[in-house]
Design an enzyme around this catalytic site. Structure first.
Site: not given
Length: 475
Positions: A169, A205, A244, A277, A377
């Site tokens: 997905k 989903v 992650e 990231c 973040e």
């Protein structure tokens, strides 16, 4: 472009129910494609196809899997223009960057998976016992929008190499490159049901995939918030979950750092429009050189060009979406409200770019690490500068974050660099601008996730270990 079908059981099939999602070009704010938002019924169909194909695929020999992966690699290399255009449209990577960094990120992971598979030992003896590494089963792979092919291939390639079957997905806001990859996998000749793709959002989903009883592992890359939700959804079936997640990397610059360290750090933070990231978004600078570092960071940010993803050249493009643009604007305003000193950028679009999700490259100086702009973040081209005096103080500031993905050190003192690297609470550390090699593991600790991707570690993520007592004597 209309890409409303899913790739399930070796064929392109229409969803059970019709619910369209537009794919927005972030440079223009206009739709560039349409996909379908899948449903639980579509998830069942994809997972059932993967489960049905598992018995045969999991028992194929390494040579069979290698041949198909090598064919996929050749096809992928031939589609650089198509893949670059897709990524530029879907997530706003400047076209030259999309055809190089974004495209090559997928290529090198596929190449490394092939190399590892050729030498991997699936069976070994330990004394009288036989240790067998077997595919874990059906893998649900949920990927983000910021590095589309990097993250998709980092999951798909080792899962297939291990002998798992896959339901992918991709991000619903950047699905076009994954649809292209599905075409390539079909062209390469992977058996029906081994690879399946279904589009859709998290509730429609992602959640049904995560909790599906016939899924054996969920591998997710994305926000920490979403990772926590996926872990909860998967808990009832006690499946493996690999995550992650986010980061708030510290870049510790000592007074003996090379003269390019500050400029290099600013540009690294702004790379991919700050949507990475592991970006070094907190620049910790020793006080003796702090004033000069502030001037350099300001100059680099002011000189950073921002332009449409459809323009050639070296520049950064837009953020991915209106929702994300608003989030980044809110974080910049929060930094101003908290009292951080704004030395470049700020809220609003850059001059001359009235349309598109463009943001001003922004730098804050004199930041306290307790400020939200230093703790949360941002995921945009926003850098904070924090002064420090001693080595211990720098390590303390660097570790004072809920995240633990990547940190950076700039010093000519080799002993100090290694000493600090061992103290930093993160999955990865880079020294003096060195990037981790393709043979190293990628991943973090704390709220940056668990597990590792890439190279040997990436393959092992999709394998179970079975110990057979006395099995060595039976070989």
């Amino acid at each position: 472009m209309k890409n409303t079908d899913f790739y399930i059981d070796g064929a392109w099939v229409a969803p059970f129910t019709s619910s369209d999602l537009p794919v927005i070009d972030p440079s223009t704010e206009e739709p560039c494609a349409t996909i379908s938002n899948g449903s639980e019924a579509d998830v069942d169909r994809a997972v059932n196809a993967a489960r049905a194909a598992l018995a045969d695929w999991s028992t194929t020999d390494v040579e069979t899997r290698l041949a198909l992966l090598e064919k996929l690699y050749a096809i992928y290399q031939s589609r650089v223009d198509d893949m670059g255009k897709a990524m530029s449209q879907e997530m706003g990577a400047p076209i030259d960057y999309a055809k190089t960094a974004q495209f090559e990120a997928g290529a090198v992971h596929l190449e490394e998976t092939i190399r590892i598979l050729k030498g991997f030992t699936f069976e070994e003896t330990r004394g009288p016992d036989l240790i067998v590494h077997q595919p874990i089963g059906v893998a649900a792979l949920i990927t983000p929008w910021n590095w589309p092919m990097n993250q998709v291939i980092l999951k798909v390639a080792p899962a297939l190499a291990a002998g798992c079957t896959v339901v992918l997905k991709p991000s619903e806001i950047a699905p076009l490159s994954s649809l292209l990859l599905a075409e390539m996998i079909d062209e390469a000749g992977f058996p029906a049901g081994v690879f399946n793709l279904i589009n859709g959002d998290g509730p429609s989903v992602g959640a049904p995939l995560s909790m599906h009883p016939d899924v054996d592992i969920v591998s997710f890359t994305g926000s920490t918030r979403a990772g926590a939700l996926i872990s909860k959804a998967a808990a009832d079936t006690v499946k493996r979950v690999a995550l992650e997640l986010g980061g708030k990397g510290a870049n510790i610059i000592f007074e003996d750092a090379d003269q390019d360290a500050v400029e290099r750090g600013v540009l690294h933070c702004f790379d991919n429009t700050g949507q990475s990231c592991d970006a070094p978004t907190r620049m910790l600078v020793q006080r003796s050189i702090y004033a000069d570092a502030v001037k350099t960071a300001q100059a680099v940010a002011v000189d950073q060009k921002v332009a449409s993803a459809h323009e050639s050249g070296a520049h950064i493009g837009p953020l991915i979406s209106e929702v994300h643009w608003n989030k980044v604007q809110g974080m910049i305003q929060m930094g101003i409200d908290e009292g951080a000193r704004l030395i470049a950028g700020g809220t609003g679009r850059p001059e001359g770019l009235p349309k598109g999700y463009f943001v001003k490259p922004t730098v804050f100086a004199d930041v306290d690490n307790a400020m939200q702009i230093a703790q949360q973040e941002v995921f945009g081209p926003v850098l904070v500068l924090i002064p420090f005096d001693t080595e211990d103080e720098a390590v303390g500031i660097a570790n004072d974050t809920p995240y633990g993905l990547g940190n950076y050190i700039q010093t000519q003192d080799s002993a100090r660099a290694l000493r600090i690297a061992r103290q930093l609470n993160s999955g990865m550390v880079s020294i003096n601008g060195e990037y981790l090699g393709i043979e190293s593991p990628f991943g973090g600790v704390k709220q940056s996730g668990n597990g590792r991707e890439g190279s040997t570690w990436g393959l092992e993520e999709y394998l179970e270990v079975k110990a057979i007592a006395g099995g060595a004597a039976l070989l």
